[in-house]
Design a protein around this motif. Structure first.
Motif, PDB file in Angstrom:
ATOM      1  N   ASN A  78       0.080  -1.127  -0.317  1.00 32.38           N
ATOM      2  CA  ASN A  78      -0.286  -0.324  -0.178  1.00 32.38           C
ATOM      3  C   ASN A  78       0.731   1.425  -0.327  1.00 32.38           C
ATOM      4  OD1 ASN A  78      -2.802  -1.108   0.431  1.00 32.38           O
ATOM      5  ND2 ASN A  78      -2.276  -1.664   2.404  1.00 32.38           N
ATOM      6  N   GLY A  79       1.898   1.212   0.510  1.00 35.01           N
ATOM      7  CA  GLY A  79       3.080   2.751   0.950  1.00 35.01           C
ATOM      8  C   GLY A  79       3.276   2.611  -0.491  1.00 35.01           C
ATOM      9  N   PHE A  80       4.031   1.963  -1.428  1.00 29.25           N
ATOM     10  CA  PHE A  80       4.683   2.052  -2.452  1.00 29.25           C
ATOM     11  C   PHE A  80       4.622   2.586  -3.496  1.00 29.25           C
ATOM     12  CE2 PHE A  80       7.509   0.224   0.237  1.00 29.25           C
ATOM     13  CZ  PHE A  80       7.986  -1.206  -0.455  1.00 29.25           C
ATOM     14  N   ILE A  81       3.383   0.474  -3.334  1.00 29.44           N
ATOM     15  CA  ILE A  81       2.726  -0.085  -5.245  1.00 29.44           C
ATOM     16  C   ILE A  81       1.808   0.736  -5.664  1.00 29.44           C
ATOM     17  CG2 ILE A  81       2.087  -2.605  -6.224  1.00 29.44           C
ATOM     18  CD1 ILE A  81       5.541  -1.636  -5.617  1.00 29.44           C
ATOM     19  N   THR A  82       1.026   0.948  -6.710  1.00 20.91           N
ATOM     20  CA  THR A  82      -0.018   1.609  -6.736  1.00 20.91           C
ATOM     21  C   THR A  82      -0.982   0.540  -8.040  1.00 20.91           C
ATOM     22  OG1 THR A  82       0.795   2.662  -8.946  1.00 20.91           O
ATOM     23  CG2 THR A  82       0.906   3.605  -6.695  1.00 20.91           C
ATOM     24  N   ASP A  83      -1.724   1.222  -8.158  1.00 16.23           N
ATOM     25  CA  ASP A  83      -2.814  -0.212  -9.241  1.00 16.23           C
ATOM     26  C   ASP A  83      -2.350  -1.828  -8.973  1.00 16.23           C
ATOM     27  OD1 ASP A  83      -3.907   1.902 -10.405  1.00 16.23           O
ATOM     28  OD2 ASP A  83      -1.975   1.741 -11.858  1.00 16.23           O
ATOM     29  N   PHE A  84      -2.722  -2.053  -7.665  1.00 16.54           N
ATOM     30  CA  PHE A  84      -1.702  -3.401  -7.301  1.00 16.54           C
ATOM     31  C   PHE A  84      -3.030  -4.179  -7.195  1.00 16.54           C
ATOM     32  CE2 PHE A  84      -1.720  -7.224  -3.809  1.00 16.54           C
ATOM     33  CZ  PHE A  84      -0.330  -7.224  -4.163  1.00 16.54           C
ATOM     34  N   VAL A  85      -3.046  -5.741  -7.968  1.00 17.11           N
ATOM     35  CA  VAL A  85      -4.187  -6.325  -8.206  1.00 17.11           C
ATOM     36  C   VAL A  85      -3.246  -7.594  -6.963  1.00 17.11           C
ATOM     37  CG1 VAL A  85      -4.942  -8.156  -9.999  1.00 17.11           C
ATOM     38  CG2 VAL A  85      -4.668  -5.251 -10.413  1.00 17.11           C
ATOM     39  N   GLU A  86      -4.386  -7.757  -6.755  1.00 13.00           N
ATOM     40  CA  GLU A  86      -3.403  -9.200  -5.517  1.00 13.00           C
ATOM     41  C   GLU A  86      -4.433 -10.602  -6.643  1.00 13.00           C
ATOM     42  OE1 GLU A  86      -5.108 -10.050  -1.665  1.00 13.00           O
ATOM     43  OE2 GLU A  86      -3.912 -12.150  -1.773  1.00 13.00           O
ATOM     44  N   LEU A  87      -3.212 -11.277  -6.381  1.00  6.64           N
ATOM     45  CA  LEU A  87      -3.927 -13.205  -7.230  1.00  6.64           C
ATOM     46  C   LEU A  87      -3.689 -13.848  -6.351  1.00  6.64           C
ATOM     47  CD1 LEU A  87      -0.984 -11.653 -10.561  1.00  6.64           C
ATOM     48  CD2 LEU A  87      -3.263 -11.403 -10.462  1.00  6.64           C
ATOM     49  N   ARG A  88      -4.992 -13.858  -6.777  1.00  8.77           N
ATOM     50  CA  ARG A  88      -5.202 -15.615  -5.556  1.00  8.77           C
ATOM     51  C   ARG A  88      -5.133 -17.036  -6.161  1.00  8.77           C
ATOM     52  NH1 ARG A  88      -8.281 -14.625  -2.003  1.00  8.77           N
ATOM     53  NH2 ARG A  88      -8.574 -12.721  -1.094  1.00  8.77           N
ATOM     54  N   GLY A  89      -4.678 -17.933  -5.124  1.00  8.16           N
ATOM     55  CA  GLY A  89      -4.163 -19.257  -5.443  1.00  8.16           C
ATOM     56  C   GLY A  89      -3.270 -19.898  -6.227  1.00  8.16           C
ATOM     57  N   ASP A  90      -3.040 -21.327  -5.949  1.00  6.51           N
ATOM     58  CA  ASP A  90      -2.310 -21.356  -6.470  1.00  6.51           C
ATOM     59  C   ASP A  90      -2.608 -22.599  -7.716  1.00  6.51           C
ATOM     60  OD1 ASP A  90      -3.354 -24.215  -4.920  1.00  6.51           O
ATOM     61  OD2 ASP A  90      -1.739 -25.358  -5.192  1.00  6.51           O
ATOM     62  N   ARG A  91      -4.337 -22.654  -8.467  1.00  2.00           N
ATOM     63  CA  ARG A  91      -4.049 -23.444  -9.348  1.00  2.00           C
ATOM     64  C   ARG A  91      -4.271 -24.882  -9.015  1.00  2.00           C
ATOM     65  NH1 ARG A  91      -5.734 -18.791  -9.784  1.00  2.00           N
ATOM     66  NH2 ARG A  91      -5.337 -17.061 -11.668  1.00  2.00           N
ATOM     67  N   ARG A  92      -3.567 -25.708  -7.970  1.00  2.00           N
ATOM     68  CA  ARG A  92      -3.667 -27.124  -7.853  1.00  2.00           C
ATOM     69  C   ARG A  92      -4.393 -27.128  -6.216  1.00  2.00           C
ATOM     70  NH1 ARG A  92      -1.304 -26.314 -11.114  1.00  2.00           N
ATOM     71  NH2 ARG A  92       0.877 -26.636 -12.181  1.00  2.00           N
ATOM     72  N   PHE A  93      -4.942 -26.411  -5.129  1.00  2.00           N
ATOM     73  CA  PHE A  93      -5.670 -25.885  -4.230  1.00  2.00           C
ATOM     74  C   PHE A  93      -5.855 -25.753  -3.879  1.00  2.00           C
ATOM     75  CE2 PHE A  93      -5.833 -27.397   0.414  1.00  2.00           C
ATOM     76  CZ  PHE A  93      -6.524 -28.542   0.214  1.00  2.00           C
ATOM     77  N   ARG A  94      -6.031 -25.107  -3.316  1.00  2.00           N
ATOM     78  CA  ARG A  94      -6.437 -23.416  -2.718  1.00  2.00           C
ATOM     79  C   ARG A  94      -6.066 -22.367  -3.028  1.00  2.00           C
ATOM     80  NH1 ARG A  94      -7.305 -26.007   3.328  1.00  2.00           N
ATOM     81  NH2 ARG A  94      -5.911 -25.646   4.587  1.00  2.00           N
ATOM     82  N   ASP A  95      -6.484 -21.045  -2.456  1.00  2.00           N
ATOM     83  CA  ASP A  95      -5.818 -20.172  -1.858  1.00  2.00           C
ATOM     84  C   ASP A  95      -4.466 -20.078  -0.426  1.00  2.00           C
ATOM     85  OD1 ASP A  95      -4.744 -17.478  -2.732  1.00  2.00           O
ATOM     86  OD2 ASP A  95      -6.434 -16.836  -1.250  1.00  2.00           O
ATOM     87  N   ASP A  96      -3.791 -19.557  -0.279  1.00  4.09           N
ATOM     88  CA  ASP A  96      -3.371 -19.126   1.469  1.00  4.09           C
ATOM     89  C   ASP A  96      -3.259 -17.877   1.399  1.00  4.09           C
ATOM     90  OD1 ASP A  96      -1.758 -19.439   2.944  1.00  4.09           O
ATOM     91  OD2 ASP A  96      -0.302 -21.123   2.950  1.00  4.09           O
ATOM     92  N   LYS A  97      -3.372 -17.824   2.144  1.00  3.23           N
ATOM     93  CA  LYS A  97      -4.123 -16.122   2.872  1.00  3.23           C
ATOM     94  C   LYS A  97      -2.373 -15.749   3.804  1.00  3.23           C
ATOM     95  CE  LYS A  97      -8.769 -15.265   2.137  1.00  3.23           C
ATOM     96  NZ  LYS A  97      -9.174 -16.715   1.667  1.00  3.23           N
ATOM     97  N   SER A  98      -2.096 -16.772   4.107  1.00  2.31           N
ATOM     98  CA  SER A  98      -0.923 -15.999   4.522  1.00  2.31           C
ATOM     99  C   SER A  98       0.664 -15.771   4.221  1.00  2.31           C
ATOM    100  CB  SER A  98       0.056 -17.615   5.629  1.00  2.31           C
ATOM    101  OG  SER A  98       0.348 -18.603   4.766  1.00  2.31           O
TER     102      SER A  98
END
Lengths: 323, 291
Positions: A78-98
């Motif tokens: 948030n401090g220095f990246i603009t237009d951040f698009v978060e990408l989710r998931g490993d396309r294998r099992f699930r999204d790990d939010k850690s």
């Protein structure tokens, strides 16, 4: 801003801050001139902070590195990246939010991939983020996004801050070891610049899996170790209570890692640690990343990879005799 | 060596509580606790004749079992650990090193070199569990990396036999980064198109499993070997429950798709030869035969 979470050795500092605020409030409501007194106290406070922080023990640094108000990956993004698009998931099992991963523009200028461990703020978010302790799918998501960055020539910035990879049944079933190993392998030859920022706890293999790169920047109060001080103590001293000794013995600090030739740069933190002034910590980090990215992006990829390899290749201390 | 490993207690020690056992003739299996005839155990390649448990063996025993007679030439035997952290817990690391070197006869926890298996030349690195639990510090990481690099330069297949508790705490950050170093070398080996066969023995955990061990082109394991990232006790302490039977054993890993096959020790050499032969072309075989 008052600190919500106070470490033991910070108590006198926070006490002094409170006094100054009190004095100011008194001064505002009456005709008593408190200006001189507050200035005196403020000077004293500064000295106090400097003294305390110039002689932190390794164990105290561990606590600073784990401070819940320290900036986390998303704060840097948030401090220095603009237009951040978060990408989710490993396309294998699930999204790990850690682990958080995505694309965005560094200071609004060019596209980069950002990947980092993400701890939570408060209990609820921490449970959701699993306290920043990834499962294999977290590392696989990270790798997926790195490969994406490679494909389109985006530099990669990683943020390292985890107690470690999560030791549980599911993680083992889905190949925690293989996931970490594969990241080390692929990051060593990823054909785009990688800047690694160690911002908090560098806990074991779970941290290493995001720590292979062209430049390793480590904040002055961040730590890095092969096992948690508690874990080391319970094995070698047979009690976790010896964690302070273990932290000392394992040489966990940025200064130690610099001397051992593992990291490239120690990144300064605001006086009293990143948690006391997160905005400033983020801004100092941003400048360090900017400078390193600039240098790395100017290099031909073959040179980049050769230097990355040689740097890893040179890590280790041993003797080699003729006999 | 055989008489020595008994004394060293590398394989099951006799608990004398059950009565007098003529020393040297019988040993107690660590797994099924049965008394078994030592000669029979040895004949089977240090495997319990009753329960089929594969005893932990030393690097030199492994090499003797696997390599063609007198073909093995050791490399980098002169690399020795230092104590860059000046590490001390109840004991100094330097004292531990000295003690281990005396006990095992090797300078650190891996033996590397070159030789042939069924006539096929290979570069091989074998872990010595007896040396601080086969843990990886700077020396182990450096020797494994050199093996990988030699394999690449010479274009001969690489075999690594892992038997290790993981990264060595006494060299903390240096140990950790040996994982990255070895994996980087493997990436280059892969790009050169040289095969890497990884054999996992009991145990292969922590920083060794989370680096080169699980990156083999082909991964073999000995039966029932413990293989995992976190140790079972750490997991139990974290999740506060007992782990299911067979968790993190070779059979479990095969079921979950992380290893290719489980090989009994007596079939190990023939299996290796078969695999090595598949990576060799007819012309290369002819050339080898002519040489």
């Amino acid at each position: 801003m008052p600190q919500q979470f106070v470490l033991d050795f910070e108590r006198p500092i926070v006490e002094m801050e409170r006094k100054i605020i009190e004095l100011r409030t008194i001064g505002e409501g009456s005709r008593i001139n408190v200006e001189e007194e507050t200035q005196k106290l403020s000077k004293k406070l500064k000295r106090m902070i400097r003294d305390t922080y110039s002689k932190l023990s390794p164990w105290e640094r561990v606590q600073v590195a784990r401070h819940p108000q320290r900036p986390y990956t998303l704060d840097y993004i948030n401090g220095f990246i603009t237009d951040f698009v978060e990408l989710r998931g490993d396309r294998r099992f699930r999204d790990d939010k850690s682990i958080v991963a995505g694309l965005g523009r560094f200071e609004g200028r060019f596209t980069v991939a950002c990947i980092g461990h993400q701890k939570g703020r408060g209990t609820r978010e921490n449970i959701e983020r699993n306290f920043g302790m990834p499962h294999p799918e977290g590392y696989r998501k990270a790798l997926r996004v790195m490969k994406l960055a490679e494909k389109f020539g985006f530099p990669v910035i990683t943020f390292v801050d985890t107690p470690g990879a999560y030791p549980g049944i599911g993680g083992e079933e889905r190949g925690q070891s293989e996931a970490i190993a594969l990241n080390l392998y692929e990051m060593s030859r990823l054909r785009v610049p990688i800047v690694v920022c160690i911002t908090g706890e560098g806990g074991s293999g779970g941290a290493l899996a995001l720590s292979v790169g062209d430049r390793l920047l480590m904040q002055e109060n961040a730590i890095y170790a092969v096992i948690s001080p508690e874990g080391c103590a319970s094995i070698l001293w047979r009690t976790a209570e010896k964690a302070p000794q273990a932290a000392e013995a394992m040489k966990v600090t940025a200064k130690d890692l610099m001397e051992l030739g593992i990291i490239d740069e120690i990144v300064k933190e605001p006086l009293g640690g990143a948690h006391r002034d997160p905005d400033r910590a983020i801004s100092i980090m941003k400048r360090a990343i900017r400078r390193n990215l600039k240098e790395l992006m100017a290099k031909p990829v073959e040179q980049l990879l050769e230097e990355r390899y040689q740097k890893l290749r040179g890590i280790g201390v041993y003797s080699e005799s003729d006999t | 060596m055989p008489a020595e490993w008994f004394k060293k207690g590398v394989i099951g020690r006799i608990k004398s509580s059950k009565g007098k056992i003529p020393e040297g003739l019988w040993i107690r299996c660590e797994n099924c606790k049965e008394l078994v005839y030592k000669k029979e155990v040895e004949r089977k390649g240090k495997v319990c004749p009753k329960c089929h448990y594969h005893f932990r063996i030393s690097a030199s025993e492994r090499l003797e079992m696997l390599m063609d007679k007198e073909s093995f030439v050791e490399h980098d035997a002169n690399l020795s650990p230092l104590d860059p952290l000046k590490f001390k817990d109840s004991k100094r690391y330097t004292d531990r090193i000295k003690e281990m070197q005396k006990r095992t006869g090797v300078k650190d926890a891996v033996v590397c070199g070159e030789g042939t298996i069924g006539g096929y030349p290979v570069e091989i690195a074998v872990f010595e569990f007896g040396f601080m639990g086969g843990s990886m510090g700077s020396v182990v990481g450096e020797k494994v990396t050199r093996s990988i690099e030699r394999s690449r330069e010479k274009g001969i297949p690489l075999i690594i036999v892992s038997c290790s508790g993981g990264a060595r705490m006494q060299e903390s950050p240096l140990s950790l980064f040996q994982m990255a170093k070895t994996c980087a070398a493997l990436a280059r080996l892969s790009e050169a198109g040289v095969p890497y066969i990884s054999l996992l023995a009991d145990p292969t955990t922590g920083g060794v499993s989370a680096s080169f061990s699980l990156l083999g082109d082909i991964i073999l394991s000995e039966p029932k070997a413990l293989i995992g990232f976190a140790g079972p006790r750490v997991i139990e302490d974290t999740i506060k429950q007992k782990l299911p039977e067979g968790f993190q054993r070779a059979e479990f890993l095969m079921e979950h798709g992380f290893i290719d096959m489980i090989v009994d020790r007596e079939n190990l050499k023939p299996t290796m030869i078969k695999i090595l032969s598949l990576f060799t072309t007819k012309e290369e075989r002819k050339k080898d035969a002519a040489a």
